[in-house]
Design an enzyme around this catalytic site. Structure first.
Site, PDB file in Angstrom:
ATOM      1  CG  HIS A 102      -1.767  -1.057   1.091  1.00 24.62           C
ATOM      2  ND1 HIS A 102      -2.638  -1.401   0.006  1.00 24.62           N
ATOM      3  CD2 HIS A 102      -2.302  -2.239   2.028  1.00 24.62           C
ATOM      4  CE1 HIS A 102      -3.771  -2.685   0.238  1.00 24.62           C
ATOM      5  NE2 HIS A 102      -3.176  -2.668   1.359  1.00 24.62           N
ATOM      6  CG  ASP A 139      -3.209  -8.623   1.187  1.00 24.20           C
ATOM      7  OD1 ASP A 139      -2.518  -8.488   2.236  1.00 24.20           O
ATOM      8  OD2 ASP A 139      -3.910  -8.025   0.895  1.00 24.20           O
ATOM      9  CG  HIS A 141      -6.937  -5.315   1.682  1.00 31.53           C
ATOM     10  ND1 HIS A 141      -6.194  -5.889   2.861  1.00 31.53           N
ATOM     11  CD2 HIS A 141      -8.244  -5.087   2.194  1.00 31.53           C
ATOM     12  CE1 HIS A 141      -7.286  -6.206   3.613  1.00 31.53           C
ATOM     13  NE2 HIS A 141      -8.423  -5.652   3.331  1.00 31.53           N
TER      14      HIS A 141
HETATM   15 ZN   LIG Z   1      -4.293  -7.276   2.612  1.00 26.16          ZN
END
Ligand SMILES: [Zn+2]
Length: 251
Positions: A102, A139, A141
């Site tokens: 991220h 993942d 996300h």
């Molecule tokens: Zn995640």
């Protein structure tokens, strides 16, 4: 192959300021569970010029304001870089924290500070060790930081598995890996938050075995970097499934 090279340092157990769920326990549970199938190698922190391959000066300065966070983040990035270098000879797993996917060029979030995966790939490209790379992010996300950093680089292909069911996950993974063998290296951002008892509620433990064997069958120059996964009690077992899937296909 009986053991998989695994980048690990006890320094990843540092309790730097982060959210509760991204705790040192995650790494410790994994380490203790995989110790019989892992050959641990100790990383060095990455350098400031390494960070500049992916991140803006202002982001680096912001992270550096908290020394414990900065020290952990450059060690995790150095660990991912070591895993990618190792993958040129044999598969490798980077058991690192904090995670990284991220973290973008000029932003970060979601427990991530620097982008371990993007730094690992950009480092090899910068040294002309490879000409191109495929990154697959499994993942739960979206790897928004990785996408942000690599989208303007034609040498890097980024594919994010965004499935919301077990069936769709494996279909998407197969598609993502369909031409993986044509790349000089395959990097996988591995999050275990897709696990049935984790936030994603999708995959069973044994499924990670299948993921591991699919990855290594697609490209033997494979490295995996730990991202998310918060159901700590089964995190070690799930990692073990992934790694045995890789090892079994290698033998
Ligand atoms: Zn995640």
């Amino acid at each position: 192959m009986e053991k998989i090279k695994t980048v690990y340092s006890p320094r990843f157990l540092t309790d730097y300021p982060s959210v509760d769920c991204e705790s040192p326990d995650r790494v410790e549970f994994i380490r203790s569970k995989i110790k019989d199938i892992a050959e641990f190698i100790e990383p060095e922190p990455c350098t400031l010029s390494d960070l500049a391959l992916c991140h803006s000066e202002s982001l680096i300065k912001t992270v550096a304001r908290t020394k414990a966070v900065y020290d952990a983040a450059i060690l995790a990035a150095g660990g991912a870089m070591m895993a990618a270098e190792t993958a040129l000879r044999e598969p490798c797993f980077a058991l690192v924290r904090p995670p990284g996917h991220h973290a973008g060029h000029n932003f970060n979030g979601g427990f991530c500070f620097f982008n371990n995966m993007a730094l690992a790939v950009k480092n090899l490209l910068a040294h002309d060790t490879i000409e191109n790379a495929l990154i697959v992010d499994i993942d739960l996300h979206y790897g928004n930081g990785t996408h942000d950093i690599v989208r303007s680089d034609p040498r890097i292909t980024f594919r994010n598995i965004d499935a919301r069911s077990r069936e769709a996950f494996f279909k998407d993974l197969e598609e993502a890996l369909s031409d993986a063998g044509s790349y000089d290296i395959l990097g996988c951002s591995v999050g275990f938050d897709t696990y049935i008892r984790d936030w994603g509620g999708m995959l069973y433990g044994e499924d990670y075995h299948k993921v591991g064997s699919s990855l290594i069958s697609a490209n033997s120059r494979l490295f995996c970097v730990l991202e998310g996964g918060y159901y700590v009690a089964d995190l070690g077992t799930n990692t073990q499934f992934l790694l045995t899937g890789i090892l079994k296909a290698c033998s």
